[in-house]
Design an enzyme around this catalytic site. Sequence first.
Site, PDB file in Angstrom:
ATOM      1  N   ASP A  87       0.828  -1.217   0.000  1.00 19.07           N
ATOM      2  CA  ASP A  87       0.000   0.000   0.000  1.00 19.07           C
ATOM      3  C   ASP A  87       0.863   1.268   0.000  1.00 19.07           C
ATOM      4  O   ASP A  87       0.352   2.360  -0.228  1.00 19.07           O
ATOM      5  CB  ASP A  87      -0.976   0.010   1.196  1.00 19.07           C
ATOM      6  CG  ASP A  87      -0.261  -0.211   2.514  1.00 19.07           C
ATOM      7  OD1 ASP A  87       0.524   0.660   2.917  1.00 19.07           O
ATOM      8  OD2 ASP A  87      -0.485  -1.258   3.157  1.00 19.07           O
ATOM      9  N   GLU A 107       7.518  -6.746  -2.546  1.00 19.33           N
ATOM     10  CA  GLU A 107       6.085  -7.058  -2.472  1.00 19.33           C
ATOM     11  C   GLU A 107       5.805  -8.212  -3.437  1.00 19.33           C
ATOM     12  O   GLU A 107       6.236  -8.172  -4.585  1.00 19.33           O
ATOM     13  CB  GLU A 107       5.273  -5.794  -2.821  1.00 19.33           C
ATOM     14  CG  GLU A 107       3.826  -5.977  -3.149  1.00 19.33           C
ATOM     15  CD  GLU A 107       2.969  -6.545  -2.014  1.00 19.33           C
ATOM     16  OE1 GLU A 107       2.865  -5.924  -0.943  1.00 19.33           O
ATOM     17  OE2 GLU A 107       2.390  -7.639  -2.228  1.00 19.33           O
ATOM     18  N   ASP A 157       6.229  -5.689   6.904  1.00 10.81           N
ATOM     19  CA  ASP A 157       4.877  -5.108   6.858  1.00 10.81           C
ATOM     20  C   ASP A 157       3.995  -6.099   6.098  1.00 10.81           C
ATOM     21  O   ASP A 157       3.613  -5.867   4.955  1.00 10.81           O
ATOM     22  CB  ASP A 157       4.949  -3.754   6.133  1.00 10.81           C
ATOM     23  CG  ASP A 157       3.594  -3.061   6.088  1.00 10.81           C
ATOM     24  OD1 ASP A 157       2.665  -3.490   6.784  1.00 10.81           O
ATOM     25  OD2 ASP A 157       3.473  -2.080   5.322  1.00 10.81           O
TER      26      ASP A 157
HETATM   27  N1  SAM Z   1      -0.597  -3.207   7.522  1.00 12.57           N
HETATM   28  C1  SAM Z   1      -0.996  -4.481   7.095  1.00 12.57           C
HETATM   29  C2  SAM Z   1      -1.453  -5.394   8.196  1.00 12.57           C
HETATM   30  O1  SAM Z   1      -1.089  -5.219   9.355  1.00 12.57           O
HETATM   31  O2  SAM Z   1      -2.236  -6.289   7.887  1.00 12.57           O
HETATM   32  C3  SAM Z   1      -0.101  -5.076   6.064  1.00 12.57           C
HETATM   33  C4  SAM Z   1      -0.271  -4.279   4.804  1.00 12.57           C
HETATM   34  S1  SAM Z   1       0.568  -4.656   3.362  1.00 12.57           S
HETATM   35  C5  SAM Z   1      -0.740  -4.343   2.225  1.00 12.57           C
HETATM   36  C6  SAM Z   1       0.790  -6.408   3.343  1.00 12.57           C
HETATM   37  C7  SAM Z   1       1.377  -6.877   2.014  1.00 12.57           C
HETATM   38  O3  SAM Z   1       2.187  -8.035   2.219  1.00 12.57           O
HETATM   39  C8  SAM Z   1       0.340  -7.282   0.958  1.00 12.57           C
HETATM   40  O4  SAM Z   1       0.328  -6.338  -0.073  1.00 12.57           O
HETATM   41  C9  SAM Z   1       0.794  -8.661   0.482  1.00 12.57           C
HETATM   42  O5  SAM Z   1       0.667  -8.847  -0.906  1.00 12.57           O
HETATM   43  C10 SAM Z   1       2.250  -8.680   0.950  1.00 12.57           C
HETATM   44  N2  SAM Z   1       2.802 -10.029   1.129  1.00 12.57           N
HETATM   45  C11 SAM Z   1       2.188 -11.117   1.652  1.00 12.57           C
HETATM   46  N3  SAM Z   1       3.016 -12.167   1.603  1.00 12.57           N
HETATM   47  C12 SAM Z   1       4.185 -11.739   1.076  1.00 12.57           C
HETATM   48  C13 SAM Z   1       5.427 -12.379   0.790  1.00 12.57           C
HETATM   49  N4  SAM Z   1       5.618 -13.668   1.049  1.00 12.57           N
HETATM   50  N5  SAM Z   1       6.413 -11.616   0.257  1.00 12.57           N
HETATM   51  C14 SAM Z   1       6.235 -10.289  -0.015  1.00 12.57           C
HETATM   52  N6  SAM Z   1       5.070  -9.651   0.218  1.00 12.57           N
HETATM   53  C15 SAM Z   1       4.061 -10.367   0.768  1.00 12.57           C
END
Ligand code: SAM
Length: 283
Positions: A87, A107, A157
């Site tokens: 995000d 990401e 994150d």
């Molecule tokens: N603030 C949030 C929360 O506490 O739930 C997290 C927000 S951020 C949008 C989380 C991101 O982690 C998502 O966009 C997701 O696609 C990414 N994500 C999940 N698994 C991942 C991985 N193995 N490697 C990199 N990114 C990942």
Amino acid sequence: MTTDWFEETLHSGLRARLRIDKLLYEGKSEHQHLILFENKEFGRVLALNGVIQTTERDEFIYHEMLAHVPILAHGAAREILIIGGGDGGMLKEVLKHNTVSRATLVEIDASVIAFSKEYLSMICEEAFDDPRTDTVIADGVDHVETTDQRYDVIIVDSTDPIGPGEVLFTDRFYAACKRCLASNGVLVTQNGVPFLQGEELTNTITTLRQLFSDATCYTATVPGYVGGCMAFGWATDNKSSRATPLAELEARYIAADVKTRCYSPAVHQAAFALPGYIAEMIA
Ligand code: SAM
């Protein structure tokens, strides 16, 4: 007239509902289901696989506390790695520090970034266009296992440990983070709401204590995450980071000249004072 509600099933015995005042987007990417809607209390709300990720009104609490605490405790962080964070809110906070020379964001799902640039520009602002930003589309675990780069601060994150985020809560991932942390580096992690996700916190801190000489958690209350305060994991081999005196944090905060609405050096220090039930979970 029918009213639509977004229902978040957090645990088998708890569901939370937010009214969908306006549906802005709903669809499925290669990795997850995405929904974005407007809600009277929270503004724009982003949920992935049915779980709220960020909201327009409270994102500053989460992003400020996960970005500025490790950066100001470190005191000289130049290379920052964000795992997840599509995000862009974490990136925006990290880039507020002029001393940061590069922020690498890894990401897994490119569509979250594209979608956030279009619909959540009030959260990411211009962060993805900053010349110091390096965006990598990859699984976070692969990046930390293979990169030659060394980072002063790593910020996890992530989503909760379901779907693509599951691997970001494993021993394998934490060990690989340690591998690419510079000496004196600090790792911080999103660890959910201890009242409801205590086991997740216990597992993370137990593993981090096997890898680092200083591992604990700190907390902040983020209204959109139901169930009380959130925990953020903290791990480093430089014990003095956590013990940075208040006067020194204040001097670094003033020198950094970052504008914050939740973070302050006093809040930073207080966040490490753990309520008894959380201290017990990580004892
Ligand atoms: N603030 C949030 C929360 O506490 O739930 C997290 C927000 S951020 C949008 C989380 C991101 O982690 C998502 O966009 C997701 O696609 C990414 N994500 C999940 N698994 C991942 C991985 N193995 N490697 C990199 N990114 C990942």
